[in-house]
Design a protein around this motif. Structure first.
Motif, short mmCIF file in Angstrom:
data_model
loop_
_atom_site.label_atom_id
_atom_site.label_comp_id
_atom_site.label_asym_id
_atom_site.label_seq_id
_atom_site.Cartn_x
_atom_site.Cartn_y
_atom_site.Cartn_z
N PRO A 119 -30.58 51.85 74.55
CA PRO A 119 -31.79 52.41 75.15
C PRO A 119 -33.02 52.11 74.29
O PRO A 119 -32.93 52.04 73.07
N PRO A 120 -34.18 51.95 74.93
CA PRO A 120 -35.39 51.63 74.16
C PRO A 120 -35.84 52.75 73.23
O PRO A 120 -36.39 52.48 72.16
N LEU A 121 -35.63 54.02 73.64
CA LEU A 121 -36.16 55.13 72.85
C LEU A 121 -35.12 56.24 72.78
O LEU A 121 -34.83 56.91 73.78
N VAL A 122 -34.56 56.43 71.58
CA VAL A 122 -33.61 57.51 71.33
C VAL A 122 -34.18 58.36 70.20
O VAL A 122 -34.56 57.84 69.15
N LEU A 123 -34.24 59.66 70.43
CA LEU A 123 -34.78 60.58 69.43
C LEU A 123 -33.78 61.69 69.17
O LEU A 123 -32.89 61.96 69.98
N LEU A 124 -33.90 62.31 68.01
CA LEU A 124 -33.01 63.39 67.59
C LEU A 124 -33.78 64.70 67.53
O LEU A 124 -34.84 64.78 66.91
N ASP A 125 -33.23 65.72 68.19
CA ASP A 125 -33.77 67.07 68.15
C ASP A 125 -32.72 67.94 67.46
O ASP A 125 -31.88 68.56 68.11
N GLY A 126 -32.78 67.93 66.13
CA GLY A 126 -31.69 68.52 65.35
C GLY A 126 -31.47 70.00 65.57
O GLY A 126 -30.33 70.46 65.55
N ASP A 127 -32.54 70.77 65.79
CA ASP A 127 -32.37 72.21 65.94
C ASP A 127 -32.58 72.69 67.37
O ASP A 127 -32.75 73.88 67.61
N GLY A 128 -32.57 71.76 68.35
CA GLY A 128 -32.69 72.17 69.75
C GLY A 128 -34.04 72.76 70.12
O GLY A 128 -34.12 73.65 70.97
N ALA A 129 -35.11 72.25 69.50
CA ALA A 129 -36.44 72.82 69.75
C ALA A 129 -36.85 72.66 71.21
O ALA A 129 -37.49 73.56 71.78
N LEU A 130 -36.50 71.55 71.84
CA LEU A 130 -36.92 71.33 73.23
C LEU A 130 -36.13 72.21 74.20
O LEU A 130 -36.68 72.67 75.21
N LEU A 131 -34.86 72.44 73.91
CA LEU A 131 -34.10 73.36 74.74
C LEU A 131 -34.74 74.74 74.75
O LEU A 131 -34.84 75.40 75.79
N ARG A 132 -35.20 75.18 73.59
CA ARG A 132 -35.84 76.49 73.51
C ARG A 132 -37.22 76.46 74.15
O ARG A 132 -37.61 77.40 74.86
N ALA A 133 -37.98 75.40 73.92
CA ALA A 133 -39.35 75.34 74.43
C ALA A 133 -39.37 75.36 75.96
O ALA A 133 -40.28 75.96 76.56
#
Length: 289
Positions: free
Chosen positions: A213-227
């Motif tokens: 994939p062109p863009l893979v990012l890591l959300d280590g503490d699940g900030a987006l799930l909470r947001a």
């Protein structure tokens, strides 16, 4: 919240509201039957099935090129339903039933109306309690190489954020579809954001399955799930160029449901014509004297 979490299960609100509405309608039909009136529940059940069948056929007919074959068309896990065909067929079927069975007019009309009203009120309360137009949160993610990636830097074009993890079966089933879309859909940026795993795990999984994939990012503490108050994975967020959340899909995407969501994202992201543009169009359309 776009879905109802029940322990390890995550149920989208659409089917849940449908079941609540049907349960209320069946309860009202039961009470009418106890008062000596005709039993409307068989008619309710048939109308529900007809409506769902018409809604699925309507959706598949619109997006049939996105399906690989009949089995994919029959797989309703993607929640691909077109509401208007289903509603029209159900209404026409109900009208025909009432015309042919006068004894059902009161119990069927009362039970169906009760179910629709209750489901509609619950849906309205859910919508009020969770506004969709959430601004893009101020969080910084990480690339697989460890570089910081502020989420705000992705603004400016229509954006799709897919929240996933390698241990999530529906996530990995839809992953090839999203990777293909990320490489071939023009004018939309698609970012795959792993939740809670390290770079080595994600990189090893992508390498083993030959995904790039062109863009893979890591959300280590699940900030987006909470947001975004997401109840589980996978969650796919469709975001306008200015950072507003336009819609969210909880659960596995199919090619058809992804195509529909991208079409709506592009339409909602088009700038509205300005007064100057409108004047120019009117001047161009007006015949010269």
């Amino acid at each position: 919240m776009q879905a109802l979490p029940l322990g390890p299960l995550v149920l989208p609100w659409g089917p849940v509201l449908m079941l609540i509405g049907y349960a209320v309608a069946a309860l009202v039909a039961w009470r009418e039957r106890r008062h000596g009136r005709a039993d409307a529940e068989p008619a309710l059940y048939l109308l529900l099935l007809l409506g769902l069948l018409a809604a699925r056929i309507g959706f598949v007919a619109r997006h049939w090129r996105s399906y690989s074959g009949v089995p994919a068309m029959l797989d309703i896990r993607d929640l691909g339903f077109a509401p208007w065909p289903g509603a029209i067929v159900a209404l026409l079927g109900g009208a025909l039933w009432l015309w042919r069975r006068p004894a059902l007019r009161r119990p069927l009309a009362l039970s169906a109306a009760s179910g629709l009203v209750i489901a509609g009120l619950i849906g309205a309360m859910i919508s009020i309690s969770q506004p969709l137009r959430t601004p893009l949160p101020e969080v910084t993610l990480r690339t697989l190489d460890g570089a910081p990636q502020p989420l705000a830097a992705l603004r400016g074009t229509p954006l799709v954020l897919n929240l996933w993890a390698t241990w999530c079966p529906p996530c990995v089933r839809e992953l090839p579809l999203l990777v293909h879309a990320a490489r071939h859909e023009h004018g939309v940026r698609i970012a795959l954001i792993d939740q809670g795993q390290d770079a080595a795990t994600v990189r090893a999984y992508l390498h083993a399955h030959r995904l790039d994939p062109p863009l893979v990012l890591l959300d280590g503490d699940g900030a987006l799930l909470r947001a975004y108050h997401s109840p589980g994975l996978p969650t796919t967020l469709f975001i306008a160029p200015d950072g507003r959340l336009l819609s969210a899909h909880v659960g596995e995407l199919s090619q058809a449901t992804l195509a529909q969501a991208l079409m709506r994202l592009r339409a909602a992201s088009r700038p509205a014509p300005t007064a100057r543009d409108g004047s120019a169009l009117r001047a161009h359309a007006s015949p010269s004297n």
